[in-house]
Design an enzyme around this catalytic site. Structure first.
Site, PDB file in Angstrom:
ATOM      1  N   GLU A  97     -11.595  -3.138  -3.672  1.00  0.00           N
ATOM      2  CA  GLU A  97     -11.015  -3.089  -5.009  1.00  0.00           C
ATOM      3  C   GLU A  97     -12.067  -2.725  -6.056  1.00  0.00           C
ATOM      4  OE1 GLU A  97      -7.951  -3.078  -5.016  1.00  0.00           O
ATOM      5  OE2 GLU A  97      -6.965  -4.945  -4.488  1.00  0.00           O
ATOM      6  N   ASP A 105      -8.328  -2.360   7.685  1.00  0.00           N
ATOM      7  CA  ASP A 105      -8.135  -3.665   7.052  1.00  0.00           C
ATOM      8  C   ASP A 105      -6.926  -4.406   7.615  1.00  0.00           C
ATOM      9  OD1 ASP A 105      -6.278  -1.917   5.961  1.00  0.00           O
ATOM     10  OD2 ASP A 105      -7.194  -1.887   3.981  1.00  0.00           O
ATOM     11  N   ASN A 154      -5.309   1.981  -8.119  1.00  0.00           N
ATOM     12  CA  ASN A 154      -6.481   1.547  -8.887  1.00  0.00           C
ATOM     13  C   ASN A 154      -7.767   2.155  -8.330  1.00  0.00           C
ATOM     14  OD1 ASN A 154      -6.870   0.152  -6.530  1.00  0.00           O
ATOM     15  ND2 ASN A 154      -6.763  -1.893  -7.428  1.00  0.00           N
ATOM     16  N   HIS A 178      -8.748   2.077  -5.136  1.00  0.00           N
ATOM     17  CA  HIS A 178      -9.349   1.434  -3.969  1.00  0.00           C
ATOM     18  C   HIS A 178      -9.251   2.325  -2.737  1.00  0.00           C
ATOM     19  CE1 HIS A 178      -5.415  -0.934  -2.817  1.00  0.00           C
ATOM     20  NE2 HIS A 178      -5.431   0.220  -2.227  1.00  0.00           N
TER      21      HIS A 178
HETATM   22  P1  PGA Z   1      -0.040   3.719  -0.174  1.00  0.00           P
HETATM   23  O1  PGA Z   1      -1.353   2.861  -0.314  1.00  0.00           O
HETATM   24  O2  PGA Z   1      -0.322   4.707   0.922  1.00  0.00           O
HETATM   25  O3  PGA Z   1       1.018   2.756   0.254  1.00  0.00           O
HETATM   26  O4  PGA Z   1       0.204   4.359  -1.487  1.00  0.00           O
HETATM   27  C1  PGA Z   1      -2.559   3.527  -0.331  1.00  0.00           C
HETATM   28  C2  PGA Z   1      -3.654   2.518  -0.436  1.00  0.00           C
HETATM   29  O5  PGA Z   1      -3.448   1.470  -1.064  1.00  0.00           O
HETATM   30  O6  PGA Z   1      -4.742   2.765   0.122  1.00  0.00           O
END
Ligand code: PGA
Length: 245
Positions: free
Chosen positions: A143, A67, A136, A138
């Site tokens: 999302e 992404d 959350n 994702h």
């Molecule tokens: P993080 O994010 O590694 O910064 O915790 C993980 C994600 O949002 O996929």
């Protein structure tokens, strides 16, 4: 599904890098699916160490990232293009033309999604896909919602994601609210998936994703239906809820 319990973030990185290195040794032109965020950082530093010490070469490897934020140039300090250069690409022998990330500055982000899918079709199956998990649930920027996304999509980030990501920006207002994200259907096409999680704050969502109902309100839960080889590498804190159960 295989779950590996590491003692700390360094060990998560060491295990994950070992898996990735094995794939590259077997297939020097492997297509690596890469992720950003804080979770994969120790994996990248371990891959850089392995390269520096002559244990691995990326000369033939190809990469696709999951992404990119809409509106950030590849030079922006918080763009994922920059993150990948600073944490991995600039320190190994990979060829820049073999590294692919959605274009954050595309004038037409929807056309960019289609172009990214066309690229994914041309590149073929991802050999190993690295994934983090958001608080959350994702994966990539898919999302929680009403359905599991299939192809690359333009995503409106949720409040919780904008909030979580604001730690990297000077002010919350500067956090992009849209992103281009590989869809879950695309992610599930990979031959192998490595799901990484680090820290207590991921314990609850990791348990819901791996042991709870399969539902688009926890996008990572779809991994329970994944047909390829899924390896979860997490530290003891992130696994604490699962170990309790
Ligand atoms: P993080 O994010 O590694 O910064 O915790 C993980 C994600 O949002 O996929």
């Amino acid at each position: 599904m295989k779950i590996i319990c590491a003692e700390n973030d360094r060990e998560v990185g060491r295990y994950a890098a070992k898996y990735i290195a094995e794939v590259i040794r077997e297939r020097p032109n492997a297509l690596l699916g890469l992720a950003t965020g804080s979770t994969p950082m120790t994996t990248y530093s371990e891959l850089v160490r392995m390269y520096r010490e002559g244990e691995i070469s990326f000369a033939g490897a190809r990469t696709v990232n999951l992404d990119e934020y809409v509106g950030l140039s590849p030079e922006h300090s918080q763009s994922y293009a920059r993150f990948m250069r600073e944490n991995l690409f600039d320190h190994i022998d990979i060829r820049a033309e073999n590294c692919h990330i959605p274009g954050g500055l595309a004038k037409d982000p929807i056309a960019e999604c289609k172009a990214y899918d066309d690229l994914l079709d041309r590149l073929g199956r991802v050999d190993i896909q690295l994934l983090g998990i958001g608080h959350n649930g994702h994966i990539a920027f898919n999302e929680p919602g009403e359905h599991f996304t299939k192809d690359t999509t333009l995503v409106e980030l949720t409040e919780s994601t904008v909030s979580a990501n604001s730690r990297f920006f000077n002010s919350r207002d500067l956090v992009p609210t849209r992103a281009i994200s590989m869809g879950i259907g695309r992610i599930l096409k990979a031959r192998k998936i490595l799901l990484l999680a680090i820290g207590q704050s991921k314990a609850e969502i990791l348990a819901r994703a791996l042991l709870g109902d399969v539902t688009p309100s926890v996008p990572a839960s779809i991994l329970q239906f994944y047909q390829g080889e899924l390896t979860v590498i997490a530290d003891r804190k992130a696994l604490s809820r699962i170990l309790e159960k």
